[in-house]
Enzyme design. Structure first.
Site, short mmCIF file in Angstrom:
data_model
loop_
_atom_site.label_atom_id
_atom_site.label_comp_id
_atom_site.label_asym_id
_atom_site.label_seq_id
_atom_site.Cartn_x
_atom_site.Cartn_y
_atom_site.Cartn_z
N HIS A 104 0.89 -1.16 0.00
CA HIS A 104 0.00 0.00 0.00
C HIS A 104 0.92 1.20 0.00
O HIS A 104 1.71 1.36 0.95
CB HIS A 104 -0.89 0.01 1.24
CG HIS A 104 -1.62 -1.30 1.43
ND1 HIS A 104 -1.08 -2.39 2.05
CD2 HIS A 104 -2.88 -1.68 1.06
CE1 HIS A 104 -1.97 -3.39 2.07
NE2 HIS A 104 -3.05 -2.99 1.48
N SER A 164 -7.36 3.43 -5.13
CA SER A 164 -7.42 3.71 -3.68
C SER A 164 -7.58 2.40 -2.92
O SER A 164 -8.14 1.43 -3.45
CB SER A 164 -8.61 4.61 -3.36
OG SER A 164 -9.82 3.85 -3.40
N ASP A 165 -7.11 2.36 -1.69
CA ASP A 165 -7.51 1.24 -0.84
C ASP A 165 -9.03 1.36 -0.60
O ASP A 165 -9.63 2.40 -0.87
CB ASP A 165 -6.71 1.21 0.47
CG ASP A 165 -6.60 -0.24 1.00
OD1 ASP A 165 -7.45 -1.08 0.65
OD2 ASP A 165 -5.67 -0.51 1.78
N CYS A 166 -9.62 0.29 -0.10
CA CYS A 166 -11.08 0.20 -0.14
C CYS A 166 -11.75 1.11 0.89
O CYS A 166 -11.57 0.92 2.09
CB CYS A 166 -11.49 -1.25 -0.02
SG CYS A 166 -10.87 -2.17 -1.45
N ALA A 206 -10.97 4.12 1.22
CA ALA A 206 -9.96 5.05 1.75
C ALA A 206 -10.30 6.49 1.42
O ALA A 206 -9.94 7.40 2.17
CB ALA A 206 -8.58 4.70 1.18
#
Lengths: 699, 699
Positions: free
Chosen positions: B160, B237-239, B241
């Site tokens: 990440h 994007s991270d989920c 985020a």
């Protein structure tokens, strides 16, 4: 040891206790009395189908599967094994001063309630819907547990006394209304037999009320038990059932009142904590010292009978730890799983030949599930073989095995973030890439079980209907649409209606919750290493039958169970196919026993169950349909003919009045003898060999 | 296909879309645009150690175990297998019109964050604590996933980005403070390598802020990524985020503001649903059509590179479903499990001889646990072999195996109604009845994992300390007190301190979460069918070291990881024993590569890992301890001597200024070559063969 001697020893010992000490001993977690050399003892242990909740132990099929064996001899040997392991664990752990719950010698098994309604979540714990079968099997189980030694190997428990079969959600406040006729004809016979003939040491009261009285303090039931039947063992409440008196049944004012009611009625031991108020009730003058002493003596009588007190000890004290999961016990579990499986349909696809079935697709949420092997009230096996694993092991090096979970057991998707049916496409592709499909469906204890005991989806533990969960119905349709040769394996503890899928699939095999060896046994049957021989101990109804039956809360037997059901079942009580073709050629004999000439006309050796049903043609008081009155598990090689002598249950020639009085029936009686089904007039339905008729003599 | 061609096709296609259609394509669950022949596509898929959450797939060891192999060649073949299975599933399911989550070609793996703090629950997903090792392994994994074909086989994702390693509980609002030196020296090198050398197609932003900027909209990080390193793929994007921007970081006013910030910074794809506000932001004039188009073109460039759009298709379209769990892939998993296991202690008890080890007691909560085989982000294997099952299979017919669960994994009792420690007596008795004890302990994803993702006991997913759960410490003590020859198997994804038990046991084997073949591999190692050869990709600290380290929230590398840690570790980075005795006899060469003469002085063939560490003796800016600069997995038969050529990481001769500038180091450098440990001055501690020194030339 004679009961009279044990009782005398108990009286002497109890005599040396203070009233307070005596009162303390009426709790399931009885404390030590060090000054008298009495160790702590926790009465609560379970052994329904293997020592349960107490760590590693041999895992046998769930009780309903054990019933499907129709094999009291094997069941007794299984109970012996359970008892031996219980002793071994007790010997080892008590020497470590571990005297906690689930480590004692008092097993609260078997559950001999009648599986009255197919939705009942705990029906899986029973031996099915027939009082005679339940009596025979319960007797075998109790005898196996208790043994024939000088001391009791373990103490068995007949539960839940009496008239108890759901709904789970209501059990703590429910009042079951049962007619005197239904009590005598259906609900009480197995309890009576276990007391009178098996000498069961413990009886457990049910949570519910029956005809207004709480079962743990019912004058009617206690009079039957200790009065009519002469029960001399101890009586234990179901767990926290006495608290239900005031909290849920609202028939007492509070704990002291509940304690008073229960103890005076003869409930000796409290599973729960309400008997912490015994001294309070005593101090208030509500109960007498004699009330306390009476129960205390009964409990210590059991402990002396077990040989856990006194100098003599027990001949079972030397059972070593190594018996736990010993090869002999594991082989019993394996044999039981084989005998328990019921083949409900086979168009000839089975048995499969690993050399010619190509790629095998194993699909479904129970394929690789350990939970579906064990049902409820289970121990910890050191090896579980799931159906998928059993098939893989069986065909290793011969076939490729593809696997898809297919769906979640009871939810609409496997992955929370996915759309519903997120494994359906995979399942379809798996089927398409396979030459033979094994669909492994059903339930586990999260979908049918006990109230409050599990994380089951309906919480109450009961099923809402007889259908498979919707996720599985969608899977069935998707996979069957691929048109591959398909076997459905049902893993469940109760009647399931596959809703037509049985017609579209080539074969349907019911494994129940088959224990740690379940997957191995299923694979052996699928591939012809063994012939299936289990029979249904419950009627498999069409789901639509629920609307014809009395309400779940209605305890009338009217139109319930094979003896009274007027409709056409999906698969009848007693039904089950084999790979052989066993037929009855002739039956002769009299009221005590008959001689049945049977032949295996098929080309495979098999075991099968010879079943006798009797119908009293002349008594209006008799159940409308023929009732099971005898059975015998037989082994017939291909082409072999043998004559079997089978005893007939004398009760079959009696009827019960509306007042609950058992009287001789009028006759004449028709005796049906055959393999695979109770309604021998529908042989063409069961397709499992021919049957013969025999008109019994009039009395 | 050249990226330029794919980009041109993407531009043409996007050009035909309305702005609204373009905006819709920036969601992870991109809808179909039927008029343009564009099918729906769900970008979210996972493949950390096998295709995950998408049904049946080959299960490989968890990433931290894959790192312990120190074998980039095998890792690349594993990634190839994962990619092949992902393609096969995509081919099969998209033809069924199942285009749901976890069924696509964009795998959000690998996780190349640095395992900075040993408590981090997601550390198990990484390749450990060393930037060089992470870079080498991450490159191998990405190359294996993406392939070398005309189209991408699958798209890999470096995540990440960047500076992300817990605490999990704070991740949605946390601001990681990292010095420019630590960024360049530790946190960014693997990302840079994966972009510049592996050509990773996707980069995922982290949840947290880094130095004040949210990682999914960080100018500093984006300038590194697209400016300095020339990243041309897409950024996701991270989920959820981006929702964190306004809900948890409180750096924006609301969704429109968050969308604006993220899209303008170059976050092309939103895992989550905040980009549902893209059109709203556009209508308000906050973002331009060009902002939307730019990201949309990047995303469609990836889809063209994958060959999922356009007429040409992909050379991978014909991968059949049968590759899933094909024998070749299963054998890779088996080999990986063998290479991943790290032998931490052996006083000579191992390997065991099934002919002479008598009764084997297998004890502990991970003995028969499937969960402990798989870690997090896992798929569904069609066969799991637990450690207990592996041992049973290995010794079948030779030894009796006794089993006790021993304790619950993280709770104080197995049975809710029992007293704490309800399996301890059983465990002691099991040990007493055994000649050899295998204690199987550790964690699973319920005790270390991801925030909010599991039912883990601490919810946050991080560990509180490095000790085993208390239940297991009690079990350890109880079993070790029996004094039997004892092997401890640790199944975990991070540094565990057995708190002295390692001194009392005869052997300690770390299996990580070893995948579906884990139990088979562990048994093969225990019984000498294979020699262990894995090495620690993280330092195993004493639990007391936590108090010497910066706080969990402090991202300074000061006294963290083997390069900076000043204390004495329990087991150092790079450590791991074998059943051979591989030693370095000589090392020669220069800055580019060295030649190492190695010999196996033992009497068993083995694989082992030759490790090179370099220390810049003359630069104050250099890490205080020698750093890994090269390694090579080697195979040496008993008695065999070979010379190996190993390349040296050129970065090892550089240092990083406080301003984050990488400059040549001063030297002189000491190069250490050896097997089994980084700190080659403590060979007597590691005991795994001798080592040699080499003074590199000054520049």
């Amino acid at each position: 040891m004679e009961r009279s001697k044990a009782r005398k020893l108990a009286e002497e010992l109890v005599n040396r206790m203070t009233v307070e000490e005596r009162a303390g001993q009426l709790r399931f977690d009885a404390p030590a009395i060090e000054r008298l050399g009495i160790p702590a003892y926790n009465w609560w242990n379970e052994g329904l189908h293997g020592l349960a909740r107490g760590g590693t132990a041999t895992s046998f099929p769930q009780a309903i599967g054990l019933a499907a064996m129709f094999d009291p001899e094997l069941l007794e040997r299984i109970a012996e094994a359970i008892s031996t392991e219980t002793r071994a664990k007790y010997n080892a752990l008590s020497s470590e001063e571990d005297r906690d719950i689930y480590h004692g010698l008092t097993l609260w098994s078997p559950n001999i309630n009648i599986f009255r309604d197919p939705r009942w979540g705990r029906g899986q714990e029973t031996y099915g819907e027939d009082p005679f079968l339940t009596s025979v099997l319960g007797t075998a189980f109790v005898q196996g547990l208790q043994g024939e030694g000088n001391t009791l190997k373990t103490a068995a428990c007949a539960k839940h006394f009496a008239v108890h079969s759901g709904p789970e959600a209501l059990r703590h406040s429910f009042d079951a209304q049962a007619s005197l006729k239904d009590m005598e004809e259906t609900y009480l016979p197995a309890f009576r037999t276990l007391v009178e003939e098996a000498g069961v040491e413990t009886v457990m009261g049910a949570y519910n009320r029956t005809n207004g009285e709480p079962c743990c303090a019912s004058d009617f039931l206690m009079e039957k038990l200790r009065g009519e039947w002469g029960f001399e063992g101890h009586f234990v409440s179901d767990c926290w059932a006495i608290r239900d008196f005031h909290e849920n049944h609202h028939i007492t004012e509070g704990p002291v009142d509940s304690v008073t009611k229960a103890l005076k009625a003869g409930c000796d031991l409290n599973c729960g904590c309400t008997y912490e108020h015994v001294m309070h009730a005593f101090e208030l003058g509500r109960i007498s010292e004699e009330d306390i002493t009476r129960s205390c003596v009964r409990l210590f009588t059991t402990r002396f009978l077990l040989g856990t007190l006194g100098e003599e000890g027990s001949e079972y004290d030397s059972i070593p730890y190594s018996v736990i999961e010993c090869p002999k016990h594991l082989e019993l579990s394996h044999k039981a799983a084989l005998e328990a499986c019921v083949l409900l349909k086979n168009d000839g696809l089975l048995p499969l030949d690993p050399g010619s079935c190509g790629t095998i697709g194993v699909i479904g949420p129970n394929s690789n599930s350990r939970a579906s092997l064990i049902g409820n009230y289970h121990g910890t096996a050191s090896r579980y073989t799931t159906v998928l694993e059993g098939i893989q092991d069986m065909v290793e090096g011969k076939c490729r095995v593809l696997y898809s979970e297919g769906c979640a057991l009871g939810k609409d998707r496997v992955e929370p973030l996915a759309q519903a049916g997120d494994r359906l496409a995979e399942a379809a592709v798996t089927a398409r890439n396979s030459d033979t499909v094994i669909l492994v469906l059903g339930l586990d204890e999260t979908l049918e079980g006990e109230e409050g005991d599990t994380g089951n989806s309906y919480y109450s533990g009961d099923k809402e209907d007889l259908l498979l969960p919707k996720s599985q119905r969608l899977l069935l349709n998707r996979v069957l649409a691929e048109g591959k040769p398909t076997v459905i394996i049902l893993m469940a503890g109760s009647s399931i209606d596959p809703d037509g899928a049985q017609d579209r699939a080539n074969a349907l095999l019911l494994s129940w919750y088959p224990g740690a060896y379940g997957g191995k046994a299923v694979a052996e049957i699928l591939f012809g290493k063994a012939s299936p021989s289990g029979k249904l101990p419950v009627t498999f109804y069409h789901n639509s039958a629920l609307s014809e039956m009395p309400d779940f809360t209605d305890y009338s037997l009217n139109n319930r169970t094979y003896r009274y059901y007027s409709g056409s079942p999906l698969y009848p009580f007693g039904y089950g196919l084999t790979y052989g073709n066993c037929c009855v050629e002739a039956v002769s004999g009299g009221r005590n026993s008959v001689q049945v000439v049977a032949v295996n006309k098929g080309d495979m050796d098999t075991e099968d169950v010879l079943e006798l049903y009797l119908h009293d043609e002349g008594s209006e008081l008799a159940p409308p349909n023929p009732v099971l009155c005898g059975f015998c598990r037989v082994k017939l090689a291909a082409g072999q003919k043998r004559t079997f002598e089978i005893k007939i249950d004398p009760n079959a020639f009696t009827v019960v009045t509306e007042e609950g009085k058992r009287i001789p029936g009028n006759g004449p009686w028709t005796l049906y003898a055959g393999f695979g089904g109770p309604d021998l007039r529908t042989r063409e339905l069961t397709g499992n060999g021919s049957a013969s008729l025999y008109i019994a003599e009039e009395k």
